[in-house]
Design a protein around this motif. Structure first.
Motif, PDB file in Angstrom:
ATOM      1  N   MET A   1       0.814  -1.208   0.000  1.00 10.29           N
ATOM      2  CA  MET A   1       0.000   0.000   0.000  1.00 10.29           C
ATOM      3  C   MET A   1       0.856   1.270   0.000  1.00 10.29           C
ATOM      4  N   THR A   2       2.167   1.129  -0.074  1.00 12.79           N
ATOM      5  CA  THR A   2       3.038   2.306  -0.064  1.00 12.79           C
ATOM      6  C   THR A   2       2.712   3.229  -1.222  1.00 12.79           C
ATOM      7  N   CYS A   3       2.446   2.672  -2.398  1.00 18.53           N
ATOM      8  CA  CYS A   3       2.141   3.506  -3.561  1.00 18.53           C
ATOM      9  C   CYS A   3       0.852   4.302  -3.347  1.00 18.53           C
ATOM     10  N   GLN A  21      -5.181   2.745  -6.331  1.00 23.05           N
ATOM     11  CA  GLN A  21      -5.803   1.732  -5.487  1.00 23.05           C
ATOM     12  C   GLN A  21      -5.065   0.407  -5.656  1.00 23.05           C
ATOM     13  N   ILE A  22      -5.257  -0.466  -4.699  1.00 24.40           N
ATOM     14  CA  ILE A  22      -4.703  -1.813  -4.792  1.00 24.40           C
ATOM     15  C   ILE A  22      -5.881  -2.781  -4.818  1.00 24.40           C
ATOM     16  N   LEU A  23      -5.951  -3.560  -5.876  1.00 24.93           N
ATOM     17  CA  LEU A  23      -7.004  -4.568  -6.009  1.00 24.93           C
ATOM     18  C   LEU A  23      -6.441  -5.932  -5.636  1.00 24.93           C
ATOM     19  N   TYR A  35      -1.854  -8.811  -5.640  1.00 25.25           N
ATOM     20  CA  TYR A  35      -2.260  -7.433  -5.425  1.00 25.25           C
ATOM     21  C   TYR A  35      -1.818  -6.604  -6.621  1.00 25.25           C
ATOM     22  N   VAL A  36      -2.762  -5.854  -7.192  1.00 29.35           N
ATOM     23  CA  VAL A  36      -2.518  -5.120  -8.426  1.00 29.35           C
ATOM     24  C   VAL A  36      -2.816  -3.633  -8.211  1.00 29.35           C
ATOM     25  N   ARG A  37      -1.866  -2.793  -8.583  1.00 29.13           N
ATOM     26  CA  ARG A  37      -2.091  -1.348  -8.534  1.00 29.13           C
ATOM     27  C   ARG A  37      -3.069  -0.999  -9.650  1.00 29.13           C
ATOM     28  N   CYS A 136       4.244   6.841  -7.209  1.00 25.88           N
ATOM     29  CA  CYS A 136       3.898   5.440  -6.937  1.00 25.88           C
ATOM     30  C   CYS A 136       5.024   4.508  -7.374  1.00 25.88           C
ATOM     31  N   VAL A 137       5.673   4.835  -8.465  1.00 23.33           N
ATOM     32  CA  VAL A 137       6.784   4.026  -8.965  1.00 23.33           C
ATOM     33  C   VAL A 137       8.025   4.253  -8.116  1.00 23.33           C
ATOM     34  N   ALA A 138       8.348   5.512  -7.870  1.00 21.49           N
ATOM     35  CA  ALA A 138       9.554   5.859  -7.118  1.00 21.49           C
ATOM     36  C   ALA A 138       9.527   5.312  -5.696  1.00 21.49           C
ATOM     37  N   GLY A 139       8.339   5.261  -5.093  1.00 19.43           N
ATOM     38  CA  GLY A 139       8.250   4.847  -3.701  1.00 19.43           C
ATOM     39  C   GLY A 139       7.907   3.395  -3.467  1.00 19.43           C
TER      40      GLY A 139
END
Length: 186
Positions: A1-3, A21-23, A35-37, A136-139
């Motif tokens: 969930m960091t992103c 969101q994370i699905l 888990y998919v962003r 979201c990518v960087a973190g």
């Protein structure tokens, strides 16, 4: 969930607005959960652009799909047209008393979200314009996401592109965000 948390912090979206969101994708046959962003797909042929009666949604030359908040009248045609369900209307809720005054004086434009306007992932265009990756990518601590120029054969994204697939390809919008699915999960 960091992103998800990083996106919320970076863009200061209002309560109840989640651009990222994370699905949970579950496959009963393989007994796996992945888990998919999930966010705006920044489509090559975005139906939201065509649906907006005020021409408030547009695509930049680099392919990023954005909302011009000054043109958005909150008609919601874009929300209905998006095959991914990722466009939301910014609610009236404030984070704290006086937030509106603060937004007008101190916040960067990407952090100002007028109520009643369409809102969606901006792919952190403000960071891309500075040569940085979307937050979201960087973190992402697991490095589950790769960002790059799809037209540059030397871009790091090309390694994954061959194995990736868009979600809901049948929608015809030609999403630029694609996924590499674990074997046996599709």
């Amino acid at each position: 969930m960091t992103c998800v948390v990083n996106c919320k912090e970076e863009n200061l979206t209002r309560p109840g607005v989640w651009w990222n969101q994370i699905l949970q994708v579950e496959n009963a046959d393989t007994q796996r959960i992945v888990y998919v962003r999930y966010a705006c797909m920044h489509c090559e042929d975005p139906p939201c652009v065509k649906a907006c009666p005020n021409e408030a949604i547009y695509k930049r030359p680099d392919g990023i799909v954005l909302v011009d908040k000054s043109k958005c009248a909150g008609a919601m045609e874009c929300v209905e047209a998006c095959p991914y369900g990722v466009i939301v209307m910014t609610p009236d809720k404030e984070y704290f008393a006086g937030q509106e005054a603060l937004q007008k004086t101190e916040l960067s434009a990407h952090r100002v979200h007028p109520p009643g306007k369409a809102s969606m992932c901006t792919l952190c265009f403000h960071r891309i314009d500075e040569g940085l990756q979307p937050i979201c990518v960087a973190g992402c601590p697991s490095r589950a996401m790769v960002f790059g120029d799809l037209d540059d054969p030397e871009s790091p994204i090309q390694e994954k592109r061959e194995r990736s697939e868009p979600l809901q390809a049948s929608a015809g919008s030609k999403p630029k965000v694609t996924y590499v699915f674990p074997s046996g999960l599709k």
